[in-house]
Each structure stands twice: as C-alpha cells, then as structure tokens.
Write a protein that holds these residues in place. Structure first.
Motif, PDB file in Angstrom:
ATOM      1  N   LEU A  24      -1.337 -14.772  -1.549  1.00 38.58           N
ATOM      2  CA  LEU A  24      -2.060 -13.508  -1.333  1.00 38.58           C
ATOM      3  C   LEU A  24      -2.225 -12.776  -2.663  1.00 38.58           C
ATOM      4  N   SER A  25      -1.179 -12.779  -3.474  1.00 33.15           N
ATOM      5  CA  SER A  25      -1.230 -12.106  -4.781  1.00 33.15           C
ATOM      6  C   SER A  25      -2.234 -12.777  -5.720  1.00 33.15           C
ATOM      7  N   LEU A  26      -2.220 -14.122  -5.750  1.00 29.67           N
ATOM      8  CA  LEU A  26      -3.166 -14.851  -6.604  1.00 29.67           C
ATOM      9  C   LEU A  26      -4.603 -14.564  -6.180  1.00 29.67           C
ATOM     10  N   GLY A  27      -4.830 -14.559  -4.875  1.00 31.23           N
ATOM     11  CA  GLY A  27      -6.169 -14.247  -4.357  1.00 31.23           C
ATOM     12  C   GLY A  27      -6.593 -12.834  -4.710  1.00 31.23           C
ATOM     13  N   THR A  28      -5.640 -11.914  -4.599  1.00 33.65           N
ATOM     14  CA  THR A  28      -5.917 -10.515  -4.955  1.00 33.65           C
ATOM     15  C   THR A  28      -6.303 -10.401  -6.426  1.00 33.65           C
ATOM     16  N   TYR A  29      -5.549 -11.099  -7.282  1.00 32.65           N
ATOM     17  CA  TYR A  29      -5.840 -11.000  -8.712  1.00 32.65           C
ATOM     18  C   TYR A  29      -7.184 -11.647  -9.054  1.00 32.65           C
ATOM     19  N   ALA A  30      -7.578 -12.661  -8.275  1.00 29.08           N
ATOM     20  CA  ALA A  30      -8.900 -13.282  -8.496  1.00 29.08           C
ATOM     21  C   ALA A  30     -10.004 -12.258  -8.258  1.00 29.08           C
ATOM     22  N   GLY A  31      -9.737 -11.297  -7.356  1.00 31.32           N
ATOM     23  CA  GLY A  31     -10.645 -10.150  -7.210  1.00 31.32           C
ATOM     24  C   GLY A  31     -11.856 -10.437  -6.343  1.00 31.32           C
ATOM     25  N   GLY A  32     -12.263  -9.424  -5.595  1.00 31.00           N
ATOM     26  CA  GLY A  32     -13.444  -9.548  -4.746  1.00 31.00           C
ATOM     27  C   GLY A  32     -14.477  -8.525  -5.178  1.00 31.00           C
ATOM     28  N   TRP A  33     -15.177  -8.819  -6.275  1.00 34.28           N
ATOM     29  CA  TRP A  33     -16.046  -7.817  -6.894  1.00 34.28           C
ATOM     30  C   TRP A  33     -17.200  -7.398  -6.001  1.00 34.28           C
ATOM     31  N   ARG A  34     -17.737  -8.347  -5.235  1.00 30.09           N
ATOM     32  CA  ARG A  34     -18.893  -8.001  -4.379  1.00 30.09           C
ATOM     33  C   ARG A  34     -18.501  -6.925  -3.366  1.00 30.09           C
ATOM     34  N   ILE A  35     -17.345  -7.126  -2.722  1.00 32.54           N
ATOM     35  CA  ILE A  35     -16.910  -6.189  -1.684  1.00 32.54           C
ATOM     36  C   ILE A  35     -16.468  -4.873  -2.313  1.00 32.54           C
ATOM     37  N   ILE A  46      -7.949  -1.289  -3.934  1.00 32.86           N
ATOM     38  CA  ILE A  46      -8.222  -0.735  -5.277  1.00 32.86           C
ATOM     39  C   ILE A  46      -9.656  -0.269  -5.525  1.00 32.86           C
ATOM     40  N   ALA A  47     -10.581  -0.529  -4.585  1.00 35.76           N
ATOM     41  CA  ALA A  47     -11.981  -0.165  -4.848  1.00 35.76           C
ATOM     42  C   ALA A  47     -12.129   1.318  -5.164  1.00 35.76           C
ATOM     43  N   THR A  48     -11.412   2.158  -4.424  1.00 40.26           N
ATOM     44  CA  THR A  48     -11.557   3.599  -4.658  1.00 40.26           C
ATOM     45  C   THR A  48     -11.002   3.989  -6.023  1.00 40.26           C
ATOM     46  N   SER A  49      -9.874   3.374  -6.433  1.00 35.63           N
ATOM     47  CA  SER A  49      -9.280   3.689  -7.744  1.00 35.63           C
ATOM     48  C   SER A  49     -10.180   3.251  -8.891  1.00 35.63           C
ATOM     49  N   VAL A  50     -10.831   2.092  -8.715  1.00 33.17           N
ATOM     50  CA  VAL A  50     -11.724   1.583  -9.764  1.00 33.17           C
ATOM     51  C   VAL A  50     -12.993   2.431  -9.835  1.00 33.17           C
ATOM     52  N   SER A  51     -13.534   2.796  -8.672  1.00 36.01           N
ATOM     53  CA  SER A  51     -14.805   3.546  -8.665  1.00 36.01           C
ATOM     54  C   SER A  51     -14.632   4.962  -9.209  1.00 36.01           C
ATOM     55  N   THR A  52     -13.430   5.533  -9.067  1.00 35.19           N
ATOM     56  CA  THR A  52     -13.192   6.874  -9.631  1.00 35.19           C
ATOM     57  C   THR A  52     -12.676   6.797 -11.063  1.00 35.19           C
ATOM     58  N   ARG A  53     -12.551   5.561 -11.581  1.00 31.19           N
ATOM     59  CA  ARG A  53     -12.053   5.299 -12.939  1.00 31.19           C
ATOM     60  C   ARG A  53     -10.604   5.743 -13.135  1.00 31.19           C
ATOM     61  N   ALA A  54      -9.853   5.809 -12.028  1.00 29.79           N
ATOM     62  CA  ALA A  54      -8.421   6.085 -12.149  1.00 29.79           C
ATOM     63  C   ALA A  54      -7.709   4.895 -12.774  1.00 29.79           C
ATOM     64  N   LEU A  55      -8.229   3.693 -12.487  1.00 31.15           N
ATOM     65  CA  LEU A  55      -7.661   2.467 -13.048  1.00 31.15           C
ATOM     66  C   LEU A  55      -8.783   1.562 -13.524  1.00 31.15           C
ATOM     67  N   THR A  56      -8.513   0.773 -14.568  1.00 34.56           N
ATOM     68  CA  THR A  56      -9.493  -0.248 -14.953  1.00 34.56           C
ATOM     69  C   THR A  56      -9.403  -1.378 -13.938  1.00 34.56           C
ATOM     70  N   PRO A  57     -10.487  -2.140 -13.751  1.00 38.21           N
ATOM     71  CA  PRO A  57     -10.459  -3.211 -12.746  1.00 38.21           C
ATOM     72  C   PRO A  57      -9.297  -4.180 -12.920  1.00 38.21           C
ATOM     73  N   ARG A  58      -9.045  -4.655 -14.150  1.00 44.82           N
ATOM     74  CA  ARG A  58      -7.970  -5.636 -14.369  1.00 44.82           C
ATOM     75  C   ARG A  58      -6.594  -5.029 -14.093  1.00 44.82           C
ATOM     76  N   ALA A  59      -6.375  -3.800 -14.552  1.00 44.25           N
ATOM     77  CA  ALA A  59      -5.086  -3.136 -14.300  1.00 44.25           C
ATOM     78  C   ALA A  59      -4.883  -2.924 -12.803  1.00 44.25           C
ATOM     79  N   ALA A  60      -5.966  -2.529 -12.124  1.00 41.70           N
ATOM     80  CA  ALA A  60      -5.887  -2.304 -10.678  1.00 41.70           C
ATOM     81  C   ALA A  60      -5.563  -3.595  -9.933  1.00 41.70           C
ATOM     82  N   LEU A  61      -6.217  -4.692 -10.335  1.00 44.30           N
ATOM     83  CA  LEU A  61      -5.972  -5.980  -9.678  1.00 44.30           C
ATOM     84  C   LEU A  61      -4.547  -6.463  -9.926  1.00 44.30           C
ATOM     85  N   ALA A  62      -4.065  -6.301 -11.158  1.00 47.43           N
ATOM     86  CA  ALA A  62      -2.691  -6.723 -11.483  1.00 47.43           C
ATOM     87  C   ALA A  62      -1.682  -5.924 -10.659  1.00 47.43           C
ATOM     88  N   MET A  63      -1.897  -4.608 -10.596  1.00 46.54           N
ATOM     89  CA  MET A  63      -0.995  -3.757  -9.816  1.00 46.54           C
ATOM     90  C   MET A  63      -1.035  -4.145  -8.333  1.00 46.54           C
TER      91      MET A  63
END
Length: 332
Positions: free
Chosen positions: A226-237, A29-46
């Motif tokens: 894996l899903s729970l970890g994904t939703y927790a998000g890796g903001w640094r990376i 999701i990093a590319t979707s968030v950086s281009t503002r195609a998705l908000t971070p929370r929506a991207a993580l949930a998806m």
C-alpha cells in the motif's frame, strides 16, 4: 497446484493493494498539494510512511472482509473465486485511474467478491454486505458533507477576526498534521481490506483458521505494498480532487482532511465497517466548499464522481464474474 494457486492469489491480492495505494494516494494528500501546504513528493513520502503505520493499528476491518461478506468457499474453486474477485477489483481500479475518476477501491473489492461468489455458487452474506458496505456507502458521504460544512463553518467563526494571511500560513502548517491523520486512517482502513482477503486465502488453503491472529508477514506485506503504491502516486485523480471540485485554500484543506480522518478512525474502531476513503474525503471537500457559496462547488464534476461511486460495485462484480468463468473453464 494448491500451493501454486495460493501463492498466485496472494500475489494478485498484493498487486491489488498496490493499485489501491496509487489510486487512493490522492485521498490523503490532494488537498495539501493543491493548497501548496506540501510539495507533491514530500506529501507522497509522508502519506506512504503514515499508510505503513496505519496498517498496524487494528484488525476489525480485516475480520469484516474475511468473514462478514461471503461464506468462505472451499478448495481450488474457492481460490478461483478469490482470484476472480481480485481481478474484478484491479480492472475497475485501473479503468477509473485512467479516466482520473476517484472511485472506491474498497467497493471495487467488495463488488468483485460478491460477483465472483455469485458466479461460483458461493453464498453471499447479504445482511453483512448491507450492514457493513451498502449502508456505510450511503451514510459516510452524507456525514462527510455535513461534518465538512460544520467544521469549516466553525473555523470561519473562530478565526473571523484573525489576520487572513497569518491564518492561512498557520493552516498551511496545520495541514501537514491533518494530511498525516488522513494517510494514517487510509492505512488503517485500506491495508486491512487486503489483509482480510489474504487471510481468507490462507483459510481456504488450510494454513490458517479465522480464530488465529493475522500473521505478521501478512500485515507487513499489505502495508508495504500500500505504501509503495501510495508513493507511486495517482496524479490524475489528485487533479480531480485537488482542483476540479473546488479551488481549496489551506483552512478549507485542513477542515476537509480533519473531517475525513475523524470519520475513518470512528468507522474502523467503533463499527469495524470498511468505509471508502474516497467517498469520505470527496464529500468532505464538497461540504467545505459549500461554505463559500453553494455554487462554488463544481457540482457537474461532483455528479460524475457520485455516479462513479454507484456503478463501482456492480461493474467490478460483472468483471469478477467474467473472470471466474474464464478461470473455471481454463483451470477448474
């Protein structure tokens, strides 16, 4: 003691999957968030939902991990080897996450398995490691780089007469689909890697054989973690992938994600090879970025990332070997 060792090893495997999720959520999701195609929370949930779905799409990668890399070790020593392999992978995941370096959770796991097996005197299936891990480790980033470049070049040619604002808006919508495909591929690849380890633990303990299908509870547990970890998000990376390599726009984000997803599905189904989602998406972003002009890509950041790829397996192997010696002294 045997049941306790099995339960502890499975719990550690599930924790590894959790670290894999937050470490690699950026891949999808990093590319979707950086281009503002998705908000971070929506991207993580998806991404979390698609990771969950992807985990149920196959079992070829799990079979490679459980049977194709090291000979199945026996008894309490075997469980100690598996436990140490997971510790090596988790430690390396946490170190690279702390420094915001998108290294491969997959190769941390494989490095951990090889290091623990060598320390514990278990045979490593070197041709399996070479065919299924080392060769794909070199080939998949090259394919990602070239394919990303070609896909982006094709998009630029097809839409060369389009209104730039309309095209960007369209690609922003399209990115939600490509990001979902990327997350689905991540679930297909990475949840299966932990399934393979859990199956190996069940075989060592005598609860399963390799001819048995993967138990449904194993699939569900690995997919959910894996899903729970994904939703927790890796903001640094996410910052490294989304901003530091190159500033992406929606068409570029779409091209990178589409390329990455295609490679992951192809390798999982055709070759049953556990490739790194990190390597694939990072190299695709570099390939896409190079269509602007070669120096648009921040190659210094890219160099550090590639260096991280090469040291991941040996570093995780060393940590795993040390972990096995400690476990051996304390418990075996």
């Amino acid at each position: 003691m045997d049941t306790f060792a099995l339960v502890v090893t499975i719990l550690v495997a599930l924790f590894f999957t959790y670290t894999n999720g937050f470490h690699d959520s950026a891949n999808a999701i990093a590319t979707s968030v950086s281009t503002r195609a998705l908000t971070p929370r929506a991207a993580l949930a998806m991404a979390a939902v698609m990771n969950l779905a992807g985990a149920f799409l196959g079992s070829g990668v799990a079979k490679t991990v459980s049977e194709g890399l090291i000979e199945t070790p026996q008894g309490s020593k075997g469980m100690g080897i598996l436990f140490a392999a997971l510790v090596g992978a988790i430690v390396w995941n946490l170190v690279t996450w702390y420094f915001g370096l998108p290294s491969s959770s997959s190769h941390a796991l494989f490095g951990g398995m090889v290091g623990a097996a060598l320390a514990g005197g278990t045979e490593v299936i070197w041709h399996g490691v070479l065919d299924k891990v080392v060769i794909p480790m070199f080939i998949s980033p090259v394919v990602g780089l070239i394919a990303g470049y070609l896909v982006m070049t094709a998009i630029m040619w097809i839409f060369r007469r389009s209104n730039p604002h309309k095209a960007k808006r369209g690609f922003r919508i399209a990115q939600t689909v490509s990001a979902a495909g990327m997350a689905l591929g991540h679930g297909l690849q990475d949840a299966q890697k932990t399934m393979g380890v859990v199956v190996m633990a069940l075989v060592i303990s005598g609860h399963e054989t390799y001819s048995d299908p993967i138990p449904v509870w194993v699939k569900i547990a690995c997919a959910v973690m894996l899903s729970l970890g994904t939703y927790a998000g890796g903001w640094r990376i996410m910052r490294t992938l989304g901003r530091k390599i190159i500033e992406l726009d929606p068409p570029q984000g779409f091209a990178a994600e589409t390329t990455g997803a295609a490679i992951m599905f192809t390798t999982a189904y055709l070759f049953k090879a556990p490739v790194s989602t990190t390597h694939v998406i990072t190299s695709a972003i570099m390939g896409v970025g190079a269509t602007k002009r070669v120096n648009a890509v921040r190659w210094g950041v890219a160099k550090n990332i590639v260096l991280g790829w090469f040291i991941t397996m040996p570093a995780a192997a060393i940590v795993a070997a040390c972990a096995f010696w400690i476990v051996n002294l304390a418990f075996l």
